[in-house]
Design a protein around this motif. Structure first.
Motif, mmCIF file in Angstrom:
data_model
loop_
_atom_site.group_PDB
_atom_site.id
_atom_site.type_symbol
_atom_site.label_atom_id
_atom_site.label_comp_id
_atom_site.label_asym_id
_atom_site.label_seq_id
_atom_site.Cartn_x
_atom_site.Cartn_y
_atom_site.Cartn_z
ATOM 1 N N GLY A 227 81.945 40.143 7.764
ATOM 2 C CA GLY A 227 83.154 39.530 7.214
ATOM 3 C C GLY A 227 84.438 39.983 7.867
ATOM 4 O O GLY A 227 85.503 39.409 7.613
ATOM 5 N N ASP A 228 84.372 41.026 8.713
ATOM 6 C CA ASP A 228 85.580 41.469 9.412
ATOM 7 C C ASP A 228 86.060 40.388 10.366
ATOM 8 O O ASP A 228 85.261 39.754 11.070
ATOM 9 C CB ASP A 228 85.294 42.741 10.219
ATOM 10 N N VAL A 229 87.366 40.195 10.407
ATOM 11 C CA VAL A 229 87.977 39.221 11.303
ATOM 12 C C VAL A 229 88.708 39.960 12.409
ATOM 13 O O VAL A 229 89.601 40.769 12.147
ATOM 14 C CB VAL A 229 88.966 38.313 10.543
ATOM 15 N N GLN A 240 89.966 45.849 16.358
ATOM 16 C CA GLN A 240 91.274 45.477 15.814
ATOM 17 C C GLN A 240 91.054 44.407 14.757
ATOM 18 O O GLN A 240 91.065 43.213 15.035
ATOM 19 C CB GLN A 240 92.228 44.983 16.902
ATOM 20 N N VAL A 241 90.833 44.859 13.530
ATOM 21 C CA VAL A 241 90.466 43.982 12.422
ATOM 22 C C VAL A 241 91.713 43.514 11.682
ATOM 23 O O VAL A 241 92.583 44.306 11.315
ATOM 24 C CB VAL A 241 89.499 44.710 11.460
ATOM 25 N N MET A 242 91.778 42.209 11.442
ATOM 26 C CA MET A 242 92.926 41.602 10.774
ATOM 27 C C MET A 242 92.707 41.464 9.269
ATOM 28 O O MET A 242 93.626 41.095 8.526
ATOM 29 C CB MET A 242 93.199 40.219 11.376
ATOM 30 N N GLY A 243 91.483 41.727 8.836
ATOM 31 C CA GLY A 243 91.132 41.608 7.424
ATOM 32 C C GLY A 243 89.657 41.303 7.294
ATOM 33 O O GLY A 243 88.940 41.192 8.299
ATOM 34 N N ASN A 244 89.200 41.169 6.058
ATOM 35 C CA ASN A 244 87.794 40.869 5.804
ATOM 36 C C ASN A 244 87.704 39.697 4.833
ATOM 37 O O ASN A 244 88.268 39.758 3.730
ATOM 38 C CB ASN A 244 87.081 42.095 5.235
ATOM 39 N N VAL A 245 87.007 38.637 5.219
ATOM 40 C CA VAL A 245 86.979 37.425 4.405
ATOM 41 C C VAL A 245 86.216 37.612 3.093
ATOM 42 O O VAL A 245 86.408 36.835 2.155
ATOM 43 C CB VAL A 245 86.381 36.234 5.185
ATOM 44 N N PHE A 246 85.356 38.625 3.019
ATOM 45 C CA PHE A 246 84.604 38.875 1.788
ATOM 46 C C PHE A 246 85.320 39.847 0.854
ATOM 47 O O PHE A 246 85.077 39.846 -0.349
ATOM 48 C CB PHE A 246 83.212 39.422 2.110
ATOM 49 N N LYS A 247 86.211 40.646 1.404
ATOM 50 C CA LYS A 247 86.864 41.694 0.605
ATOM 51 C C LYS A 247 88.347 41.437 0.360
ATOM 52 O O LYS A 247 88.923 42.031 -0.564
ATOM 53 C CB LYS A 247 86.717 43.044 1.313
ATOM 54 N N ASP A 248 88.968 40.595 1.170
ATOM 55 C CA ASP A 248 90.427 40.445 1.115
ATOM 56 C C ASP A 248 90.885 39.072 0.660
ATOM 57 O O ASP A 248 91.950 38.596 1.046
ATOM 58 C CB ASP A 248 91.028 40.762 2.492
ATOM 59 N N GLY A 249 90.063 38.396 -0.141
ATOM 60 C CA GLY A 249 90.517 37.151 -0.747
ATOM 61 C C GLY A 249 90.113 35.882 -0.046
ATOM 62 O O GLY A 249 90.566 34.791 -0.419
#
Length: 331
Positions: A227-229, A240-249
């Motif tokens: 799920g890391d983007v 360089q992760v911009m967020g996680n689609v499963f954890k950050d909404g």
């Protein structure tokens, strides 16, 4: 320096979805599987289950995007690949991918035709087994070629999938470039010739002098198996992760989130040094295309890629493929 601010769509138009990161090759050019950083590789390799993938698909389907169901893995090795593709197509999503072609079977090929897979590219990269061994670590050129021809035969007169082969230019194979193009353009719908990415930039290209914001920040979301983007598809280790689609909404929350917005701002204001991953990169120029028609071939050129599209095979080149004729993940 301030650049014109590109529009950010509500959802990305293109996704790289890491269904499974494993590969059956260890190509020297591969930023992941060709790396010697074994500990980083262990962390970067995994798989995404059906339910997790469907959660993403349900959120993005309204945008009718394009998905490549792989990043640094060989897509044909993904668990439940046909089911994943069926889930995408049922939601009106275009699906394209690159494969090394070694594990293609007649059953898989028929499934791709039945599902109307939009496009499949075979990474061939050589005209001789000896050169293939140098650039991809195997000499099975005959097997790959047979599988390309198998895919062509099973598709027959159907429109989809659009079938192409690719050639990534390196010192070891550059002498075979012209022969590769002239051979394969007689067989497939499209031939792609591209530059290799190494040491943080594309090699052997001449980008425009005036740098502009990278289109990937406004079009593309690379989603790793967990799920890391990543900021970019070339971030093979997900560093360089911009967020996680499963954890950050969800997808939209990450896409419109602070990290992406900040990175876009630095690109728009020419502050490249504020984004270390992008600082010395030249791949931003790969989105700038010029078209030419020559000898019944529609040639699309950018500093990164040249596409040789047969004009008699353009029926399968629909707008979603045309707008994203830049599949920049290798298999």
């Amino acid at each position: 320096m301030t650049h014109q601010k590109p529009k950010v769509p509500d959802l990305p138009e293109r996704y790289l979805l890491d269904l499974k990161t494993t590969c059956n090759l260890k190509c020297p050019m591969c930023l992941l599987h060709g790396s010697d950083e074994e500990e980083k590789k262990k962390i970067a390799i995994g798989k995404m289950d059906i339910d997790s993938a469907k959660k993403i698909l349900d959120e993005i389907m309204s945008a009718k995007p394009l998905i490549q169901p792989s990043m640094w893995g060989e897509p044909l090795l993904a668990d439940n690949l046909v089911e994943h593709i069926a889930n995408m197509k049922e939601r009106g999503i275009s699906v394209c991918f690159n494969t090394n072609g070694l594990t293609l079977t007649e059953k898989l090929a028929r499934s791709f035709v039945n599902l109307k897979l939009d496009s499949i590219f075979f990474s061939v990269d050589a005209t001789t087994p000896e050169t293939l061994k140098k650039v991809r670590g195997v000499d099975k050129l005959e097997k790959i070629s047979r599988n390309v021809e198998l895919m062509m035969k099973i598709r027959g007169e159907a429109t989809f999938p659009r079938i192409g082969v690719s050639f990534t230019v390196q010192k070891e194979n550059e002498h075979e470039t012209d022969e590769f193009i002239s051979h394969w353009i007689k067989i497939v719908d499209v031939v792609r010739v591209g530059a290799v990415f190494a040491d943080g930039k594309l090699t052997g290209i001449n980008p425009p002098k005036k740098r502009t914001p990278c289109h990937a920040l406004y079009q593309t979301m690379p989603i790793h198996f967990n799920g890391d983007v990543s900021i970019c598809c070339f971030d093979s280790f997900g560093e360089q992760v911009m967020g996680n689609v499963f954890k950050d909404g969800g997808v939209k929350a990450v896409w419109k989130g602070k990290k992406f917005e900040e990175t876009r701002h630095y690109h728009e204001t020419g502050q490249w040094d504020k984004v270390p991953f992008c600082k010395d990169c030249n791949a931003w120029s790969g989105y700038i295309y010029e078209d030419e028609v020559k000898d019944e071939i529609l040639i699309r050129r950018s500093p990164q890629f040249i596409y040789y599209n047969r004009i008699d095979r353009l029926k399968s080149w629909h707008e979603n493929i045309r707008g994203h004729q830049r599949p920049n993940i290798r298999s």
